[in-house]
Design a protein around this motif. Sequence first.
Motif, PDB file in Angstrom:
ATOM      1  N   MET A   1       0.848  -1.170   0.000  1.00 10.59           N
ATOM      2  CA  MET A   1       0.000   0.000   0.000  1.00 10.59           C
ATOM      3  C   MET A   1       0.897   1.237   0.000  1.00 10.59           C
ATOM      4  SD  MET A   1      -2.792   1.311   2.816  1.00 10.59           S
ATOM      5  CE  MET A   1      -4.002   0.093   2.362  1.00 10.59           C
ATOM      6  N   SER A   2       0.724   2.114  -0.990  1.00  8.25           N
ATOM      7  CA  SER A   2       1.536   3.324  -1.075  1.00  8.25           C
ATOM      8  C   SER A   2       0.993   4.399  -0.144  1.00  8.25           C
ATOM      9  CB  SER A   2       1.576   3.840  -2.507  1.00  8.25           C
ATOM     10  OG  SER A   2       0.276   4.162  -2.952  1.00  8.25           O
ATOM     11  N   THR A   3       1.905   5.092   0.504  1.00  8.11           N
ATOM     12  CA  THR A   3       1.540   6.093   1.499  1.00  8.11           C
ATOM     13  C   THR A   3       2.181   7.427   1.156  1.00  8.11           C
ATOM     14  OG1 THR A   3       1.427   4.395   3.224  1.00  8.11           O
ATOM     15  CG2 THR A   3       1.648   6.674   3.952  1.00  8.11           C
ATOM     16  N   LEU A   4       1.393   8.482   1.244  1.00  8.65           N
ATOM     17  CA  LEU A   4       1.898   9.848   1.144  1.00  8.65           C
ATOM     18  C   LEU A   4       1.855  10.448   2.541  1.00  8.65           C
ATOM     19  CD1 LEU A   4       2.690  12.583  -0.136  1.00  8.65           C
ATOM     20  CD2 LEU A   4       0.247  12.934  -0.608  1.00  8.65           C
ATOM     21  N   ILE A   5       2.996  10.909   3.011  1.00 12.95           N
ATOM     22  CA  ILE A   5       3.043  11.643   4.273  1.00 12.95           C
ATOM     23  C   ILE A   5       3.041  13.121   3.914  1.00 12.95           C
ATOM     24  CG2 ILE A   5       4.400  12.172   6.327  1.00 12.95           C
ATOM     25  CD1 ILE A   5       5.424   9.299   6.278  1.00 12.95           C
ATOM     26  N   LEU A   6       1.964  13.786   4.267  1.00 14.77           N
ATOM     27  CA  LEU A   6       1.822  15.216   4.010  1.00 14.77           C
ATOM     28  C   LEU A   6       2.218  15.952   5.280  1.00 14.77           C
ATOM     29  CD1 LEU A   6       0.977  17.671   2.363  1.00 14.77           C
ATOM     30  CD2 LEU A   6      -1.405  17.194   3.008  1.00 14.77           C
ATOM     31  N   MET A   7       3.384  16.571   5.234  1.00 13.41           N
ATOM     32  CA  MET A   7       3.910  17.287   6.399  1.00 13.41           C
ATOM     33  C   MET A   7       3.411  18.724   6.370  1.00 13.41           C
ATOM     34  SD  MET A   7       5.767  15.256   8.191  1.00 13.41           S
ATOM     35  CE  MET A   7       6.526  16.507   9.219  1.00 13.41           C
ATOM     36  N   THR A   8       2.723  19.138   7.440  1.00 11.73           N
ATOM     37  CA  THR A   8       2.277  20.524   7.558  1.00 11.73           C
ATOM     38  C   THR A   8       2.680  21.131   8.903  1.00 11.73           C
ATOM     39  OG1 THR A   8       0.098  19.844   8.396  1.00 11.73           O
ATOM     40  CG2 THR A   8       0.300  20.178   6.016  1.00 11.73           C
ATOM     41  N   THR A   9       3.229  20.342   9.785  1.00 10.56           N
ATOM     42  CA  THR A   9       3.536  20.766  11.149  1.00 10.56           C
ATOM     43  C   THR A   9       4.959  21.313  11.253  1.00 10.56           C
ATOM     44  OG1 THR A   9       2.073  19.039  11.953  1.00 10.56           O
ATOM     45  CG2 THR A   9       3.573  19.987  13.541  1.00 10.56           C
ATOM     46  N   ALA A  10       5.127  22.353  12.024  1.00 10.49           N
ATOM     47  CA  ALA A  10       6.448  22.960  12.228  1.00 10.49           C
ATOM     48  C   ALA A  10       7.414  21.953  12.849  1.00 10.49           C
ATOM     49  CB  ALA A  10       6.315  24.181  13.129  1.00 10.49           C
ATOM     50  N   PRO A  11       8.702  22.101  12.572  1.00  8.42           N
ATOM     51  CA  PRO A  11       9.686  21.166  13.117  1.00  8.42           C
ATOM     52  C   PRO A  11       9.823  21.234  14.633  1.00  8.42           C
ATOM     53  CG  PRO A  11      10.761  22.948  11.927  1.00  8.42           C
ATOM     54  CD  PRO A  11       9.290  23.083  11.687  1.00  8.42           C
ATOM     55  N   THR A  12       9.303  22.263  15.251  1.00  9.61           N
ATOM     56  CA  THR A  12       9.355  22.376  16.713  1.00  9.61           C
ATOM     57  C   THR A  12       8.299  21.518  17.404  1.00  9.61           C
ATOM     58  OG1 THR A  12       7.960  24.336  16.553  1.00  9.61           O
ATOM     59  CG2 THR A  12      10.339  24.698  16.693  1.00  9.61           C
ATOM     60  N   SER A  13       7.377  20.974  16.635  1.00  8.91           N
ATOM     61  CA  SER A  13       6.320  20.126  17.187  1.00  8.91           C
ATOM     62  C   SER A  13       6.781  18.676  17.280  1.00  8.91           C
ATOM     63  CB  SER A  13       5.080  20.211  16.302  1.00  8.91           C
ATOM     64  OG  SER A  13       4.143  19.232  16.676  1.00  8.91           O
ATOM     65  N   SER A  14       6.402  18.014  18.358  1.00  6.71           N
ATOM     66  CA  SER A  14       6.747  16.591  18.498  1.00  6.71           C
ATOM     67  C   SER A  14       6.055  15.745  17.428  1.00  6.71           C
ATOM     68  CB  SER A  14       6.372  16.091  19.894  1.00  6.71           C
ATOM     69  OG  SER A  14       4.966  16.197  20.098  1.00  6.71           O
TER      70      SER A  14
END
Length: 122
Positions: A1-14
């Motif tokens: 199953m192919s997965t797209l990780i859509l990153m929208t969170t700042a790098p300071t967030s856990s």
Amino acid sequence: MSTLILMTTAPTSSISWHALGLAQSLEKQGLPLSVFFYQDAVHIANALNWMPDDQRNLTQEWQKLKVRLPVCVSAALNRGITDQENAIRHQLSQSNLAERFELVGLGELADAIQSSERVIQF
């Protein structure tokens, strides 16, 4: 199953670290994976991010993965992150896009969503 990780969170967030952990796990299992950095997550692609020696560097950890690291060009430029080409085009004094990250348009996100079986947003 192919997965797209859509990153929208700042790098300071856990939450950004949880996304990296998922990406590492999927890659380790040999499962199809793509990533797209958007909104505040584009800060992960800033080559000027600095961390003390006793802490892991999120930018460097993403760079270790064997996956493309596309970054929304508009969101990046809006947050002061640019590659050399855009620095010249917009008359900026320097570039600061981290190695292996690449600035792309939102069309790449649309293509990634269409070709992925699941999208997980962090």
